[in-house]
Scaffold this active site. Structure first.
Site, PDB file in Angstrom:
ATOM      1  CD  GLU A   1      -8.360 -20.108  37.729  1.00  0.00           C
ATOM      2  OE1 GLU A   1      -7.845 -19.154  38.354  1.00  0.00           O
ATOM      3  OE2 GLU A   1      -7.895 -20.568  36.665  1.00  0.00           O
TER       4      GLU A   1
ATOM      5  CB  SER B   1      -7.017 -12.882  34.708  1.00  0.00           C
ATOM      6  OG  SER B   1      -7.096 -11.736  33.909  1.00  0.00           O
TER       7      SER B   1
ATOM      8  CG  MET C   1      -5.784 -12.593  29.515  1.00  0.00           C
ATOM      9  SD  MET C   1      -5.716 -11.394  30.873  1.00  0.00           S
ATOM     10  CE  MET C   1      -4.051 -11.661  31.465  1.00  0.00           C
TER      11      MET C   1
ATOM     12  CG  HIS D   1       0.025 -10.830  23.190  1.00  0.00           C
ATOM     13  ND1 HIS D   1      -0.056 -10.167  21.969  1.00  0.00           N
ATOM     14  CD2 HIS D   1      -1.250 -10.929  23.633  1.00  0.00           C
ATOM     15  CE1 HIS D   1      -1.320  -9.877  21.704  1.00  0.00           C
ATOM     16  NE2 HIS D   1      -2.058 -10.321  22.703  1.00  0.00           N
TER      17      HIS D   1
ATOM     18  CB  THR E   1      -4.804 -17.245  22.286  1.00  0.00           C
ATOM     19  OG1 THR E   1      -4.541 -16.217  23.237  1.00  0.00           O
ATOM     20  CG2 THR E   1      -5.726 -18.278  22.910  1.00  0.00           C
TER      21      THR E   1
END
Length: 526
Positions: free
Chosen positions: A41, A118, A124, A440, A486
């Site tokens: 990450e 993010s 997110m 989205h 999601t």
């Protein structure tokens, strides 16, 4: 000895730590417990456990610090929660996210002025609304016969429930008023209903919002063969002999560059940065970055009629207040938008001190519109211009078609009708959020039934022509959806992870058989 904090090799390298990347880690931990897994990450760990939703941080100051730490190169910029009203045309990100510095719009195009990302463990999913509706009608991927089973598994991983707000004092009222306006002529599955949410309640009654920590679960956190490396930028997917062979990773703490070999690589970033990494790696199928899909969003607000004060306690700790719950108006092919109705934590307009506003009585209505998919809507990459992470800069080309404008106008009319159904609108006109506001984004690494040049990956999410390389995230969804994506993207990740687990199990079985055969041969020779 190596001073690297990274392993030399693993079975599976996972890029990203959002809900779909975490779904790969979870399924592999469950179905291939002998596999070694490394997750990388680019952002820091901002919560405990890693990947938890920041809404679960009870202290407001600590929550704000976690959000700021998630904003990567945009940290310190004003957000929509900053003091002062957001003016028309002003670009502000939501807390926990950051905007592109440039390249978000070009002359003659709509662009995506507020496209946001993010950078933190959990992605997110540390900041999302946790809405998990199932796709319906043309939103569904018709070439996946097992889609419903995959969605059920995604429900399990995300901890989806429809009962979190069943005790909210105004939720029944909101539901009944919307149902009276909407349900006529609709099949039961498409009628007004509680929004499926990735949220549960603790024994003390407090809400706990699902993040990547819930998707990973105890089985992943307790897996001794799983490691999570934060502040680690994957700069390239390594390919050897046409097959994925590992990743090149930059340690953001030291600046060191390291190679980690892997039998499988999963790139599970967002719909902008996943194709960016493939592009930077020289993996450039014709559809990469194309069919970029945002959901135009219309918002409105209404004050509930005939409600009395004292029916619910107003929350002041920054978490979502609970009086009105969250109600879902499903997408249909005839009404190609998806509705999310929930109370506002604060009124969107100034109210006089003596205005008798009942806590929770002002509800926000949002309709998300399905996009008219176009191949030319895309994210492109500028090799000559590095972004803040040193990767090829993003360049968004995006237009709303005549059909999009027609659907948007219908959504404007419908949201006013719904606002009047539930109460007294606070304004005469609904507000259309700028492109990119939905968060989205989809389609840029889209799945296809066949390798026809219009998709990036197979029904198992494996990149065409690059065995061992899988993509995950909302970018994999190939359909024009209006619902929150999601749940669908996690369902697709379940399928891809199952493919890897099956291949790993088959390889282990073959290795065991070869070992046994070799042992038998030695005994025969003796």
């Amino acid at each position: 000895m190596s001073s690297s904090r990274y392993p030399a090799s693993v079975d599976v390298a996972i890029v990203g730590s959002g809900p779909t990347a975490s779904a790969y880690a979870r399924i592999l931990s469950e179905r291939a417990p002998g596999a070694t897994i490394a997750m990388f990450e680019v952002g820091p760990t901002v919560s405990n456990p890693p990947g938890a939703h920041v809404k679960n941080i009870e202290d407001p100051e600590r929550r704000t610090l976690a959000q700021r730490a998630s904003e990567g190169p945009g940290a310190g910029a004003e957000t929509v929660n900053s003091p002062g009203a957001v003016k028309s045309g002003e670009r502000r990100a939501r807390p926990g996210t950051y905007l592109m510095a440039d390249g978000y719009a070009f002359p003659g195009e709509d662009g995506m002025p507020v496209a946001a990302m993010s950078s933190n463990v959990g992605g997110m999913a540390a900041h999302w609304t946790a809405a998990c509706p199932r796709p319906g009608g043309r939103e569904r991927i018709d070439f996946l016969a097992d889609l419903d089973q995959l969605l059920a598994e995604a429900d399990r991983l995300l901890g989806v429930t429809t009962t979190a707000f069943e005790g909210a004092p105004f939720s029944g009222l909101v539901h009944d008023r919307l149902a009276a306006a909407v349900d006529g002529g609709r099949a039961p599955a498409f009628r007004v209903q509680p929004m499926p949410l990735a949220v549960h309640r603790r024994e003390d009654g407090r809400l706990v919002w699902s993040g990547s920590d819930v998707v990973m679960g105890d089985v992943t956190r307790g897996n001794p063969r799983f490691d999570l490396f934060d502040e680690s930028l994957v700069k390239r997917v390594l390919v050897d002999g046409g097959r994925a062979a590992g990743v090149e990773v930059e340690d953001r703490r030291t600046g060191g560059i390291h190679h980690v070999a892997a039998r499988y690589v999963v790139v599970g970033g967002d719909a902008l940065r996943t194709p960016q990494l493939l592009w930077a790696s020289g993996i450039r199928p014709a559809a990469l970055g194309r069919y970029l899909n945002d959901q135009t969003q219309v918002v409105f607000a209404s004050r509930l009629r005939d409600v009395s004060p004292g029916e619910g306690e107003n929350r002041t700790d920054g978490a979502l207040s609970e009086q009105s719950g969250v109600t879902w108006v499903p997408y249909t092919d005839d009404m190609p938008f998806h509705g999310q109705i929930m109370q506002l934590d604060a009124s969107p307009i100034p109210l006089a001190e003596d205005d008798p506003v009942v806590p929770g009585s002002i509800v926000g209505l949002g309709l998300f519109c399905a996009k008219d998919l176009q191949r030319e809507d895309r994210v492109a990459f500028d090799d000559a211009t590095p972004d803040s992470y040193g990767m090829p800069a993003l360049r968004i080309h995006y237009r709303l078609t005549a059909k999009d404008h027609e659907v948007l106008e219908r959504a404007r009319q419908e949201i006013v009708r719904l606002g009047n159904a539930v109460g007294e609108p606070l304004d005469e006109r609904p507000f259309v959020l700028p492109p990119g506001a939905s968060l989205h984004y989809q389609g840029t690494t889209r799945m296809g039934e066949y390798d026809d040049g219009e998709s990036v990956c197979s029904p198992d999410s494996q990149v065409w022509d690059v065995p061992g390389l899988f993509v995950a995230g909302n970018g994999v969804i190939p359909t024009a959806t209006a619902c929150n994506p999601t749940l669908t993207s996690v369902a697709l990740a379940v399928r891809g992870a199952g493919r890897i687990a099956t291949e790993l199990a088959g390889a282990a079985e073959l290795a065991g058989a070869l070992l046994m055969s070799d042992s038998d041969n030695r005994m025969t020779e003796q």
